[in-house]
Design an enzyme around this catalytic site. Structure first.
Site, short mmCIF file in Angstrom:
data_model
loop_
_atom_site.label_atom_id
_atom_site.label_comp_id
_atom_site.label_asym_id
_atom_site.label_seq_id
_atom_site.Cartn_x
_atom_site.Cartn_y
_atom_site.Cartn_z
N GLY A 1 0.78 -1.24 0.00
CA GLY A 1 0.00 0.00 0.00
C GLY A 1 0.81 1.29 0.00
O GLY A 1 0.23 2.37 -0.13
N TYR B 1 7.38 -9.78 -15.05
CA TYR B 1 6.22 -9.01 -14.56
C TYR B 1 4.97 -9.40 -15.35
O TYR B 1 3.92 -9.73 -14.77
CB TYR B 1 6.53 -7.52 -14.74
CG TYR B 1 5.42 -6.57 -14.36
CD1 TYR B 1 4.91 -6.52 -13.07
CD2 TYR B 1 4.91 -5.66 -15.30
CE1 TYR B 1 3.91 -5.62 -12.73
CE2 TYR B 1 3.94 -4.75 -14.96
CZ TYR B 1 3.43 -4.73 -13.68
OH TYR B 1 2.45 -3.83 -13.34
N ILE C 1 0.44 4.60 -14.95
CA ILE C 1 -0.30 5.58 -14.13
C ILE C 1 0.60 6.78 -13.83
O ILE C 1 1.77 6.63 -13.46
CB ILE C 1 -0.80 4.93 -12.82
CG1 ILE C 1 -1.66 3.69 -13.14
CG2 ILE C 1 -1.59 5.94 -11.99
CD1 ILE C 1 -2.85 3.92 -14.03
N1 LIG Z 1 1.65 2.19 -11.35
C1 LIG Z 1 1.33 1.74 -12.55
O1 LIG Z 1 1.61 2.39 -13.58
C2 LIG Z 1 0.63 0.42 -12.68
C3 LIG Z 1 0.10 0.07 -13.91
C4 LIG Z 1 -0.49 -1.18 -14.07
C5 LIG Z 1 -0.63 -2.01 -12.98
N2 LIG Z 1 -0.13 -1.62 -11.78
C6 LIG Z 1 -0.25 -2.56 -10.65
O2 LIG Z 1 -0.80 -1.91 -9.53
C7 LIG Z 1 -0.22 -2.41 -8.33
C8 LIG Z 1 0.32 -1.25 -7.53
O3 LIG Z 1 1.25 -0.58 -8.34
P1 LIG Z 1 2.20 0.56 -7.76
O4 LIG Z 1 2.55 1.40 -8.91
O5 LIG Z 1 1.61 1.14 -6.53
O6 LIG Z 1 3.48 -0.32 -7.39
P2 LIG Z 1 4.75 0.14 -6.55
O7 LIG Z 1 5.93 -0.57 -7.11
O8 LIG Z 1 4.80 1.60 -6.44
O9 LIG Z 1 4.41 -0.44 -5.11
C9 LIG Z 1 4.46 -1.81 -4.85
C10 LIG Z 1 4.60 -2.00 -3.36
O10 LIG Z 1 4.74 -3.40 -3.10
C11 LIG Z 1 5.56 -3.48 -1.95
N3 LIG Z 1 6.16 -4.80 -1.79
C12 LIG Z 1 7.27 -5.29 -2.41
N4 LIG Z 1 7.56 -6.51 -1.90
C13 LIG Z 1 6.62 -6.78 -0.97
C14 LIG Z 1 6.40 -7.87 -0.09
N5 LIG Z 1 7.21 -8.93 -0.04
N6 LIG Z 1 5.33 -7.81 0.73
C15 LIG Z 1 4.50 -6.74 0.71
N7 LIG Z 1 4.67 -5.67 -0.08
C16 LIG Z 1 5.73 -5.71 -0.91
C17 LIG Z 1 6.61 -2.40 -2.15
O11 LIG Z 1 7.20 -2.05 -0.91
C18 LIG Z 1 5.81 -1.28 -2.78
O12 LIG Z 1 5.42 -0.31 -1.84
C19 LIG Z 1 0.86 -3.41 -8.78
O13 LIG Z 1 0.34 -4.70 -8.67
C20 LIG Z 1 1.09 -3.08 -10.22
O14 LIG Z 1 1.47 -4.20 -10.97
C21 LIG Z 1 0.49 -0.43 -11.60
C1 LIG Z 2 2.48 -0.33 -16.89
C2 LIG Z 2 2.69 -0.71 -15.47
O1 LIG Z 2 2.42 -2.04 -15.25
C3 LIG Z 2 3.94 -0.22 -14.81
N1 LIG Z 2 3.90 1.22 -14.71
C4 LIG Z 2 5.20 -0.63 -15.51
O2 LIG Z 2 5.64 0.10 -16.34
O3 LIG Z 2 5.73 -1.66 -15.22
#
Ligand SMILES: NC(=O)c1ccc[n+]([C@@H]2O[C@H](COP(=O)([O-])OP(=O)(O)OC[C@H]3O[C@@H](n4cnc5c(N)ncnc54)[C@H](O)[C@@H]3O)[C@@H](O)[C@H]2O)c1
Ligand SMILES: C[C@@H](O)[C@H](N)C(=O)O
Length: 391
Positions: free
Chosen positions: A69, A201, A231
């Site tokens: 989170g 991934y 995002i």
């Molecule tokens: N941000 C984007 O552009 C985007 C786009 C598509 C999908 N997503 C998905 O949305 C979700 C959230 O994305 P985000 O951008 O906030 O990711 P992020 O990388 O910013 O955050 C991921 C979090 O997971 C935590 N983490 C890592 N290892 C862990 C563990 N062992 N136990 C618990 N937590 C752990 C990290 O500390 C980090 O705070 C992800 O599943 C990602 O794949 C994000």
């Molecule tokens: C697209 C999305 O999953 C993430 N921001 C990445 O680039 O890996």
């Protein structure tokens, strides 16, 4: 606080991001599920054998746990959920240190997604009814540490699925444009098509989609997933993905005035402003099960290249410059969709995005300028964000 007041407060919170472009978030999202432990009204027998109905109290309301989170998406989602459902009903968790602000705004717990027993303890002790599973290693960092990505993205997922099964939890797990690969149609990319991603991934996200759908069909778990574009947020930093340049470029435009991009100028990728992303998650989770024809949906907002984004920024900051130095992320981006076909989401649950490229640039500069103590006039009045309801 009444539900109406809460929604008003949520709107006010959201309006600190952008005063007009986000509508009120609608109704109850997390209906209380039939939690095996204690949720809902229950017919009980006392020790004397007299039947009585135990009413669900506030104490017994199912609550939401957000894993991972403290990344780019988690704190924003927690904010909007808490405004609607109360600060105590949304538990943020991660393995990194929370800021003072995180600690002060609601419950936070240390939760390693690889520690099943600890997660189970949290679900039971905190009376969790829904898990929003955000923990993941993103595309670029995943390639740099494949063993860790396998653990976090796949073993971690298995732990969450097992908890959802045992405790009949609702489960939201975001997927990504990265769940597609070079053999998928790229423009547009439909919901159901070839998925042969070439990053760990992407492979782990296809696995999550399929496992979630399997647990839904096999065990009736209310699993939902959205394939999110890159995002873009001014409030939190991205966590090591291929789309991160589209955030960094705004910081550079306001500080050094120059951005060195790790992608080629013509690399088109789907992107979304964080408000649209959070609103999509909220709206999607609120849809009654019978309205969903599928469990995993593409959602699209805008698609642009680094060159197009630069041009739009230069309309506000004409002296901004960019140079290009592609690295290993170029290969990842080249294998991803350019535009997602999200017609099913638009049809089934009326998904609409509100931010296009022009509005994204305006809102990002408006929000970041004060952070760098740059007078707000950097965004001239005629460029200020105004409400748009795209049809
Ligand atoms: N941000 C984007 O552009 C985007 C786009 C598509 C999908 N997503 C998905 O949305 C979700 C959230 O994305 P985000 O951008 O906030 O990711 P992020 O990388 O910013 O955050 C991921 C979090 O997971 C935590 N983490 C890592 N290892 C862990 C563990 N062992 N136990 C618990 N937590 C752990 C990290 O500390 C980090 O705070 C992800 O599943 C990602 O794949 C994000
Ligand atoms: C697209 C999305 O999953 C993430 N921001 C990445 O680039 O890996």
């Amino acid at each position: 606080m009444s539900a109406g007041m809460m929604r008003k407060a949520t709107f006010q919170l959201i309006s600190t991001f952008d005063r007009k472009a986000v509508p009120l978030l609608s109704g109850a999202i997390f209906r209380v599920p039939q939690h095996r432990c204690m949720h809902g009204d229950a017919e009980k027998k006392s020790s004397l054998g007299i039947a009585f109905t135990q009413k669900a109290s506030n104490f017994d309301q199912a609550r939401v746990l957000i894993t991972g989170g403290l990344g780019q998406l988690g704190t924003g989602l927690a904010q909007v959920l808490r405004m609607e459902y109360g600060p105590q009903n949304v538990v943020l968790s991660d393995i990194v240190c929370p800021s003072r602000q995180v600690i002060e705004t609601g419950p936070f717990l240390y939760a390693d997604i690889l520690d099943y027993n600890n997660l189970r303890e949290i679900v039971v002790n905190e009376r969790i009814g829904t898990i929003v599973h955000f923990s993941a290693l993103l595309s670029a960092v995943g390639e740099q540490n494949v063993p860790l990505a396998l653990k976090v993205n796949i073993e971690g997922l298995h732990n969450v699925l097992e908890l959802a099964h045992r405790f009949n939890l609702r489960l939201f797990i975001p997927s990504t444009i990265g769940a597609f690969g070079p053999s998928s149609p790229r423009n547009p990319t439909p919901d159901v098509t070839i998925q042969r991603p070439e990053t760990i991934y992407g492979v782990s996200k296809v696995h999550a989609e399929l496992m979630g759908e399997y647990y839904h069909h096999r065990f009736g778990i209310d699993f939902r997933s959205l394939r999110l574009p890159g995002i873009i947020s001014a409030d939190t930093n991205p966590g090591g993905g291929t789309t991160d340049y589209a955030v960094q470029i705004f910081h550079d435009a306001l500080t050094t005035g120059h951005h060195t991009c790790y992608l080629r100028p013509d690399t088109r990728l789907p992107m979304m402003y964080i408000h649209d992303c959070l609103r999509a998650i909220m709206e999607f989770l609120d849809i009654p099960e019978q309205s969903l024809r599928q469990r995993t949906y593409n959602i699209q907002a805008m698609s642009f290249t680094p060159a197009e984004l630069t041009q739009e920024i230069q309309k506000v900051i004409p002296e901004f410059t960019i140079s290009y130095s592609p690295d290993m992320r170029q290969q990842i981006a080249d294998s991803w969709p350019q535009v997602l076909d999200d017609s099913n989401a638009r049809q089934d649950w009326h998904w609409q995005h509100h931010y296009d490229l022009q509005q994204l640039v305006k809102v990002m500069l408006e929000k970041l300028a004060p952070k760098y103590k740059i007078p707000e006039k950097i965004v001239p009045d005629e460029h200020k964000v105004v409400a748009t309801q795209r049809t």
